[in-house]
Design a protein around this motif. Structure first.
Motif, PDB file in Angstrom:
ATOM      1  N   GLU A  96       0.867  -1.057  -0.143  1.00  0.00           N
ATOM      2  CA  GLU A  96      -0.077  -0.116   0.061  1.00  0.00           C
ATOM      3  C   GLU A  96       0.920   1.406   0.050  1.00  0.00           C
ATOM      4  OE1 GLU A  96      -3.601   2.162   2.394  1.00  0.00           O
ATOM      5  OE2 GLU A  96      -2.692   0.402   3.195  1.00  0.00           O
ATOM      6  N   LYS A  98       1.295   5.799  -1.315  1.00  0.00           N
ATOM      7  CA  LYS A  98       0.828   7.078  -1.889  1.00  0.00           C
ATOM      8  C   LYS A  98       1.865   7.461  -2.517  1.00  0.00           C
ATOM      9  CE  LYS A  98      -2.460   8.197   1.919  1.00  0.00           C
ATOM     10  NZ  LYS A  98      -2.764   9.219   3.047  1.00  0.00           N
ATOM     11  N   PHE A 100       2.854  11.161  -4.925  1.00  0.00           N
ATOM     12  CA  PHE A 100       2.234  12.543  -4.743  1.00  0.00           C
ATOM     13  C   PHE A 100       2.858  13.198  -5.962  1.00  0.00           C
ATOM     14  CE2 PHE A 100       2.023  11.212  -0.323  1.00  0.00           C
ATOM     15  CZ  PHE A 100       0.928  11.842   0.244  1.00  0.00           C
ATOM     16  N   VAL A 109      -2.647  12.900  -5.305  1.00  0.00           N
ATOM     17  CA  VAL A 109      -2.148  11.595  -4.707  1.00  0.00           C
ATOM     18  C   VAL A 109      -2.717  10.444  -5.474  1.00  0.00           C
ATOM     19  CG1 VAL A 109      -3.735  11.695  -3.016  1.00  0.00           C
ATOM     20  CG2 VAL A 109      -1.559  10.481  -2.642  1.00  0.00           C
ATOM     21  N   HIS A 111      -3.398   6.963  -4.136  1.00  0.00           N
ATOM     22  CA  HIS A 111      -3.105   5.906  -3.173  1.00  0.00           C
ATOM     23  C   HIS A 111      -3.807   4.420  -3.434  1.00  0.00           C
ATOM     24  CE1 HIS A 111      -4.788   5.184   1.292  1.00  0.00           C
ATOM     25  NE2 HIS A 111      -3.794   4.286   0.861  1.00  0.00           N
ATOM     26  N   GLU A 112      -2.905   3.656  -3.356  1.00  0.00           N
ATOM     27  CA  GLU A 112      -3.201   2.152  -3.991  1.00  0.00           C
ATOM     28  C   GLU A 112      -2.800   1.313  -3.159  1.00  0.00           C
ATOM     29  OE1 GLU A 112      -1.828  -0.108  -7.913  1.00  0.00           O
ATOM     30  OE2 GLU A 112      -3.049   1.700  -8.220  1.00  0.00           O
TER      31      GLU A 112
END
Length: 131
Positions: A96, A98, A100, A109, A111-112
């Motif tokens: 997981e 982020k 930017f 961003v 976010h994955e």
């Protein structure tokens, strides 16, 4: 010495740079994810395609638009939030993160929670984990 684009304290050449030259040097899912972030920063389309699983890889004709987009934004930083499995001895793992970047003057961003698996003996990006 400046830090690698992925945020680690090593230089690009000793961190993601060597992986961009030889993807089989990747030992963990997190290393692959970090190398993909650096590849976006540098708009390395060939590496982004190669590091994508064969079953989920974008069509080759999309490579040009991926590179164009990667070049059009200003990458700021990568934050790794959590990893699950993905060690050298594993066959799959998740990371997981982020990422930017500035696009059109606004901070954005990605976010994955990404899934990684081994294909042909090395780590590749499978896609986002379904929530």
């Amino acid at each position: 010495m400046s830090k690698c684009y992925c945020g680690r304290s090593q230089s690009y050449d000793t961190c993601c740079g060597r992986i961009h030259t030889d993807i089989t040097l990747v030992t963990t899912a997190e290393d692959l994810m970090r190398s993909r972030y650096s590849a976006f920063v540098l708009a390395k389309g060939e590496y982004l395609m190669k590091s994508h699983h064969s079953t989920t890889r974008p069509p080759l004709k999309e490579k040009k638009s991926i590179v164009k987009w990667a070049n059009s934004v200003k990458w700021v930083k990568l934050e790794v939030l959590k990893t699950s499995k993905g060690a050298e001895s594993d066959e799959e793992g998740t990371v997981e993160f982020k990422a930017f970047y500035f696009e059109n003057g606004a901070l954005e961003v990605i976010h994955e929670n990404s899934q990684f698996v081994k294909e042909n003996g090395y780590w590749v990006y499978m896609g986002e984990v379904d929530h």
